[in-house]
Structure formats: structure tokens, C-alpha cells
Write an enzyme that holds these catalytic residues in place. Sequence first.
Site, PDB file in Angstrom:
ATOM      1  N   LYS A 133      47.402  87.584 -63.054  1.00  0.00           N
ATOM      2  CA  LYS A 133      46.238  87.300 -63.593  1.00  0.00           C
ATOM      3  C   LYS A 133      45.712  85.863 -63.501  1.00  0.00           C
ATOM      4  CE  LYS A 133      44.858  87.347 -68.127  1.00  0.00           C
ATOM      5  NZ  LYS A 133      43.823  86.247 -68.786  1.00  0.00           N
ATOM      6  N   ASN A 134      46.760  85.109 -64.401  1.00  0.00           N
ATOM      7  CA  ASN A 134      46.234  83.587 -64.576  1.00  0.00           C
ATOM      8  C   ASN A 134      46.370  82.906 -63.400  1.00  0.00           C
ATOM      9  OD1 ASN A 134      45.411  84.437 -67.150  1.00  0.00           O
ATOM     10  ND2 ASN A 134      47.186  83.733 -67.950  1.00  0.00           N
ATOM     11  N   ARG A 140      36.909  84.280 -69.525  1.00  0.00           N
ATOM     12  CA  ARG A 140      37.240  82.860 -69.884  1.00  0.00           C
ATOM     13  C   ARG A 140      37.407  82.003 -68.478  1.00  0.00           C
ATOM     14  NH1 ARG A 140      36.858  79.933 -74.020  1.00  0.00           N
ATOM     15  NH2 ARG A 140      37.726  77.857 -73.716  1.00  0.00           N
ATOM     16  N   CYS A 154      39.190  85.947 -74.628  1.00  0.00           N
ATOM     17  CA  CYS A 154      39.863  86.552 -75.896  1.00  0.00           C
ATOM     18  C   CYS A 154      39.464  85.670 -76.788  1.00  0.00           C
ATOM     19  CB  CYS A 154      41.262  86.614 -75.648  1.00  0.00           C
ATOM     20  SG  CYS A 154      42.078  87.777 -74.632  1.00  0.00           S
ATOM     21  N   ARG A 200      38.264  77.289 -78.927  1.00  0.00           N
ATOM     22  CA  ARG A 200      38.801  77.058 -77.515  1.00  0.00           C
ATOM     23  C   ARG A 200      38.057  76.057 -76.822  1.00  0.00           C
ATOM     24  NH1 ARG A 200      40.670  82.878 -74.777  1.00  0.00           N
ATOM     25  NH2 ARG A 200      41.871  81.419 -73.501  1.00  0.00           N
ATOM     26  N   PRO A 201      37.922  74.879 -77.174  1.00  0.00           N
ATOM     27  CA  PRO A 201      37.271  73.812 -76.589  1.00  0.00           C
ATOM     28  C   PRO A 201      37.427  73.725 -75.078  1.00  0.00           C
ATOM     29  CG  PRO A 201      39.101  72.714 -77.785  1.00  0.00           C
ATOM     30  CD  PRO A 201      39.400  74.271 -77.934  1.00  0.00           C
ATOM     31  N   ILE A 202      36.819  72.857 -74.260  1.00  0.00           N
ATOM     32  CA  ILE A 202      36.927  72.677 -72.952  1.00  0.00           C
ATOM     33  C   ILE A 202      36.726  71.198 -72.638  1.00  0.00           C
ATOM     34  CG2 ILE A 202      36.299  74.880 -72.012  1.00  0.00           C
ATOM     35  CD1 ILE A 202      33.623  73.291 -71.039  1.00  0.00           C
ATOM     36  N   ASP A 203      36.799  70.308 -74.025  1.00  0.00           N
ATOM     37  CA  ASP A 203      36.761  69.069 -73.611  1.00  0.00           C
ATOM     38  C   ASP A 203      37.684  68.454 -72.815  1.00  0.00           C
ATOM     39  OD1 ASP A 203      38.602  69.874 -75.825  1.00  0.00           O
ATOM     40  OD2 ASP A 203      39.039  67.677 -76.147  1.00  0.00           O
ATOM     41  N   GLN A 204      38.812  68.804 -72.619  1.00  0.00           N
ATOM     42  CA  GLN A 204      39.898  68.226 -71.493  1.00  0.00           C
ATOM     43  C   GLN A 204      39.224  68.550 -70.034  1.00  0.00           C
ATOM     44  OE1 GLN A 204      41.971  66.083 -72.788  1.00  0.00           O
ATOM     45  NE2 GLN A 204      41.149  66.589 -74.600  1.00  0.00           N
ATOM     46  N   ASP A 213      51.412  84.270 -74.695  1.00  0.00           N
ATOM     47  CA  ASP A 213      50.894  85.521 -74.274  1.00  0.00           C
ATOM     48  C   ASP A 213      51.920  86.814 -74.541  1.00  0.00           C
ATOM     49  OD1 ASP A 213      48.580  84.005 -73.576  1.00  0.00           O
ATOM     50  OD2 ASP A 213      48.977  83.980 -71.457  1.00  0.00           O
ATOM     51  N   ARG A 253      41.294  94.012 -68.882  1.00  0.00           N
ATOM     52  CA  ARG A 253      40.988  92.774 -68.132  1.00  0.00           C
ATOM     53  C   ARG A 253      42.037  92.237 -67.585  1.00  0.00           C
ATOM     54  NH1 ARG A 253      40.198  89.031 -72.563  1.00  0.00           N
ATOM     55  NH2 ARG A 253      40.679  87.457 -70.843  1.00  0.00           N
TER      56      ARG A 253
HETATM   57  N1  EPU Z   1      42.532  72.940 -75.540  1.00  0.00           N
HETATM   58  C1  EPU Z   1      41.748  71.914 -75.959  1.00  0.00           C
HETATM   59  N2  EPU Z   1      40.660  71.240 -74.997  1.00  0.00           N
HETATM   60  C2  EPU Z   1      40.779  71.882 -73.730  1.00  0.00           C
HETATM   61  C3  EPU Z   1      41.337  72.833 -73.483  1.00  0.00           C
HETATM   62  C4  EPU Z   1      42.541  73.473 -74.178  1.00  0.00           C
HETATM   63  O1  EPU Z   1      42.106  71.469 -77.181  1.00  0.00           O
HETATM   64  O2  EPU Z   1      39.688  71.297 -73.208  1.00  0.00           O
HETATM   65  C5  EPU Z   1      43.542  73.509 -76.411  1.00  0.00           C
HETATM   66  C6  EPU Z   1      43.295  75.151 -76.606  1.00  0.00           C
HETATM   67  O3  EPU Z   1      42.472  75.021 -77.824  1.00  0.00           O
HETATM   68  C7  EPU Z   1      44.658  75.493 -76.982  1.00  0.00           C
HETATM   69  C8  EPU Z   1      45.592  74.755 -75.985  1.00  0.00           C
HETATM   70  O4  EPU Z   1      44.842  73.627 -75.809  1.00  0.00           O
HETATM   71  O5  EPU Z   1      44.975  75.154 -78.193  1.00  0.00           O
HETATM   72  C9  EPU Z   1      46.001  75.309 -74.667  1.00  0.00           C
HETATM   73  O6  EPU Z   1      44.810  75.955 -74.115  1.00  0.00           O
HETATM   74  P1  EPU Z   1      44.782  76.138 -72.505  1.00  0.00           P
HETATM   75  O7  EPU Z   1      43.795  75.189 -71.900  1.00  0.00           O
HETATM   76  O8  EPU Z   1      46.244  76.026 -71.993  1.00  0.00           O
HETATM   77  O9  EPU Z   1      44.685  77.493 -72.472  1.00  0.00           O
HETATM   78  P2  EPU Z   1      43.297  78.293 -71.454  1.00  0.00           P
HETATM   79  O10 EPU Z   1      43.721  77.675 -69.996  1.00  0.00           O
HETATM   80  O11 EPU Z   1      42.187  78.576 -72.085  1.00  0.00           O
HETATM   81  C10 EPU Z   1      45.343  79.785 -70.264  1.00  0.00           C
HETATM   82  C11 EPU Z   1      45.515  81.447 -70.281  1.00  0.00           C
HETATM   83  C12 EPU Z   1      45.597  81.985 -71.627  1.00  0.00           C
HETATM   84  C13 EPU Z   1      47.050  81.223 -72.227  1.00  0.00           C
HETATM   85  C14 EPU Z   1      46.813  79.762 -72.151  1.00  0.00           C
HETATM   86  C15 EPU Z   1      48.075  79.392 -72.706  1.00  0.00           C
HETATM   87  C16 EPU Z   1      43.816  81.813 -68.450  1.00  0.00           C
HETATM   88  C17 EPU Z   1      42.659  82.351 -68.047  1.00  0.00           C
HETATM   89  N3  EPU Z   1      43.960  81.957 -69.831  1.00  0.00           N
HETATM   90  O12 EPU Z   1      44.195  79.665 -71.244  1.00  0.00           O
HETATM   91  O13 EPU Z   1      45.871  83.488 -71.283  1.00  0.00           O
HETATM   92  O14 EPU Z   1      47.178  82.039 -73.755  1.00  0.00           O
HETATM   93  O15 EPU Z   1      46.661  79.307 -71.036  1.00  0.00           O
HETATM   94  O16 EPU Z   1      49.200  79.498 -72.011  1.00  0.00           O
HETATM   95  O17 EPU Z   1      44.714  81.257 -67.531  1.00  0.00           O
HETATM   96  C18 EPU Z   1      46.212  85.423 -71.720  1.00  0.00           C
HETATM   97  O18 EPU Z   1      46.163  85.829 -70.526  1.00  0.00           O
HETATM   98  O19 EPU Z   1      46.172  86.591 -72.611  1.00  0.00           O
HETATM   99  C19 EPU Z   1      45.688  84.281 -72.244  1.00  0.00           C
HETATM  100  C20 EPU Z   1      44.850  84.466 -73.367  1.00  0.00           C
END
Ligand code: EPU
Length: 427
Positions: free
Chosen positions: A22-23, A93, A117, A122-126, A305, A397
Site C-alpha cells: 500500500k504505502n 492521507r 488514520c 499529523r503535521p505536514i510541515d516537513q 504499523d 483502505r
Molecule cells: N511528522 C512531522 N512533520 C511532518 C511529517 C511527519 O512532524 O511534516 C511526524 C509525524 O507526526 C510522525 C512522524 O513524523 O510523528 C512520522 O510520520 P511520517 O511522515 O513518517 O508518516 P506518514 O508519511 O504520514 C507513513 C505511512 C503510515 C506509517 C508512517 C510511519 C503512508 C501513506 N503512511 O505515514 O502508515 O505509520 O509512514 O511509518 O505511507 C498505515 O499504513 O497504517 C500507516 C498509518
Amino acid sequence: MEKFVIKGGRCLNGEVVISGAKNAAVGIIPAVILSDEPCILENVPDISDVSISLRILHEMGAKVQTLSRDTFRIDASGINNYCVPYESARQMRASYYFLGALLGKFNKARVSMPGGCPLGDRPIDQHLKAFSALGARCNLDHGMIDVSADNLKGSQIYLDVVSVGATMNAMLAAVKAKGLSVIENAAKEPHIVDLANFLNSMGADIMGAGTDVIKIRGVGYLRGTTYSVIPDQIEAGTFMVAAAATGGDVLIKNVIPKHLESISNKLEKIGVNVEEFDDSVRVWVDGPLVKTNIKTMPHPGFPTDMQPQMATLLTLAEGTSIITEGVWEQRFRYVDELRRMGADISVDGKVAVVEGTGCLQGAPVKACDLRAGAALIIAGLAASGVTEVEDIHHIERGYDNLDKKLQALGGDIIKKHFPGSSVRKAI
Ligand code: EPU
């Protein structure tokens, strides 16, 4: 409303074939936008996050052709707008990957704030930091994220936190930017490597994916390609835990055993047998399950996960286990549901203490997110009596035909349509 109804107590036995990840798929599908020629994607999982991604491409003007159950031909050359339809994007997401892909292709993108989820903040600042480093302006406007640049220029991108999404988005935006981009403190998950391999197969110049420094030299043109998505590490891990929780014996096929190492190691500590083959693993139980401690971390650490599924298994083990969540703020919301089934788990912030009780009882429960749903299904398969899992859209999903795959292993699980409101509300 649809629910999974599970009659527990049956060992899972036999073979199961794991679907595409999926991811990885949810990053690769938007990445097709960057190509000026048609692409063929194979081993694409049949899950709702993928259908939404394909629908978004179609709504934007791409030609999406189904070649077989898991193979699609996508011609994105007809896309001439940079705005992702709001209703589709907010359902998942991973819609944020359209930001990076559209920015990389058109120098601008407009996408709604993503859904996904509920795992805490779940910020996207990065993601936005990476786009800004490449020269884009980023604005939030009435629930929409707007990014645009006159020209994207290769740059140094330092991620303050290790983020899968920000790493993949930075790669998507940088792949056609002029000059060299270097992503530092990059995530190293298998799906990061898969996205890089996909982009490289289109002619991109990406090195270092899978390490914490990724170097991308921008190229002017990305051609079409045929690419097979990697197997889903978490789906495989979920079947490994389901086999263990039911005391079964399952051969899990179409996997990359290296991606499963952290899961296999923990299972072995718990007393589960794991045998690796070239592209499969056999999981079986012939003795007692015992406690262990788990801390989730970015790859190559133990994947967050898999945390809810593993907690379920530990409720069936002897002794007290401690689980520390190292990625998400709120990933223990499923614990209340497991308690309905007799689990003895206490949670304090990011730490859960699981007292192994050796058994669970069937109950009506709700999937509060994707992996929570998987954990409840495992609990239902291992429990005595009947478990009804509702809110199964979360599970669909991310798991390709989970009920059918479990049925083929001997699990007594069916999807039932119930008119009206939930059992629990009705009581
Ligand atoms: N974070 C920030 N700022 C950002 C982005 C992330 O502070 O701009 C923090 C998050 O709050 C979190 C950490 O960094 O504490 C890691 O977040 P990451 O960005 O790695 O997660 P993601 O990309 O939103 C993906 C998977 C998730 C999985 C995480 C961690 C997808 C679509 N989702 O999420 O998958 O838990 O990586 O491996 O790829 C799932 O499949 O059930 C799922 C939730």
C-alpha cells in the site's frame, strides 16, 4: 453497514500470497504524473486507497486502463490541471503525494489537507519545508494546500524529523528540479526505495534511497516504464501474527524476507517459529508464547504499523510485555476495543503494559484505524466465540481481500451487511 463477523478458535493453515505494498503504491501512482509517456504498474493492491488514487488521476484527465486485477496502464500525459478534486483527496492521507508530483511536473499544485488514520497530530510541515527548499511558495488556504514555484532548483533539504511522507514528497518534487538535491535525515523504509526505483526506471537520477542521505540530480524528461510494486511488508507481518495468534502453520508467499526481519526477530523472541525462504516465510507455533518488549521506530526499527497486531499477540502470551510507541502520538486507541475482548492492557501516554491473559473472548468491536482493525481481526480469530468488527472501511483502505485470504487459510470470517446502526449503539 458492513461488518466482519468472525467465529474464533480455528488455527490458520495453508498458504497465502501477499499483495503489493500500500504505502509504495500510493506514492508510485501519483508519480506517474511526472512521466510524459504511459506507464504500466504491476502488483498493485486491490484496496480503497489505491482506487481513490486512480480515481484522482482519472478525474484530472489521465487515462487509466485496467489490464488485469493488479495491473494498470496509466497515461497521465492528458493531465493539464494542477488541482486535485477536494472530495477525493480528503479521503486519504497519501493524497499529499499529488502535491510533490504535480509540483515536480507543473511547478504548481493545489490539494486539500489530507485525511487518513487518526493517529494523533499529523503535521505536514516537513513536506512544505522540502518544497520551500526547492524554491516553492507554500500557502494554506481554506483547507487547501497551494504550492507553486517559478522554477524548482535543486537544494539541500534537511528533515527535522524522519518522515516517510516528506521524504517521498521531496523526491517527487526534486526529480525534475534543476541541479542536485540532497535529502538529509531521510526515511529508509522499503517503500522509499521502491519509489526511487520506480522513478529511476523512468530515467530519474536518484542515489542513496534506503540510507539517510538521498541525492537526486534533476532530469528534464521522464519516459514510460513497466514496474512491479514491492510486496507489502505490513500485510505479510499481519498474516505472520495471525498465524501465530491462532497457533497455526502458514506459508506466506511473495514477500521480501529482509523487509520482515524486525518482525521475524520479535516473533521468535515470543516463541513463534519463523523459517525464511527466498521469497516466502513459514510461520508456525509448537510451544508456549512468552512476553517481550517492543519499541516502534522508523525503519529498520520495529514498524509502528505492526504495533497493534503485536500487542494483540502479546495478550495471548505468558507474562508482562511493555510496548513503547516511538512514531505516533496516539496509536493505542484500539486498546479500549481489545479490553472488551478481555485483554488486560494499561496505557500511559506512549507506553502500554500488556498482561498476558492467554485468552480472549469474542465481542462487538470497532476498527478505529487501519492497523487497529487488523489487530481486532486477529483477536477475533484467536478468541472464543463471535467477534463483530465494524467500521471496516478503515481495514479495506489497506488490506487486499483480507477476509477472503483468511477464509482460504481456514479462518471463519465473513463480511456481512447489517442495515441500520451498530450493535453496540443499539444495546
Ligand atoms: N511528522 C512531522 N512533520 C511532518 C511529517 C511527519 O512532524 O511534516 C511526524 C509525524 O507526526 C510522525 C512522524 O513524523 O510523528 C512520522 O510520520 P511520517 O511522515 O513518517 O508518516 P506518514 O508519511 O504520514 C507513513 C505511512 C503510515 C506509517 C508512517 C510511519 C503512508 C501513506 N503512511 O505515514 O502508515 O505509520 O509512514 O511509518 O505511507 C498505515 O499504513 O497504517 C500507516 C498509518
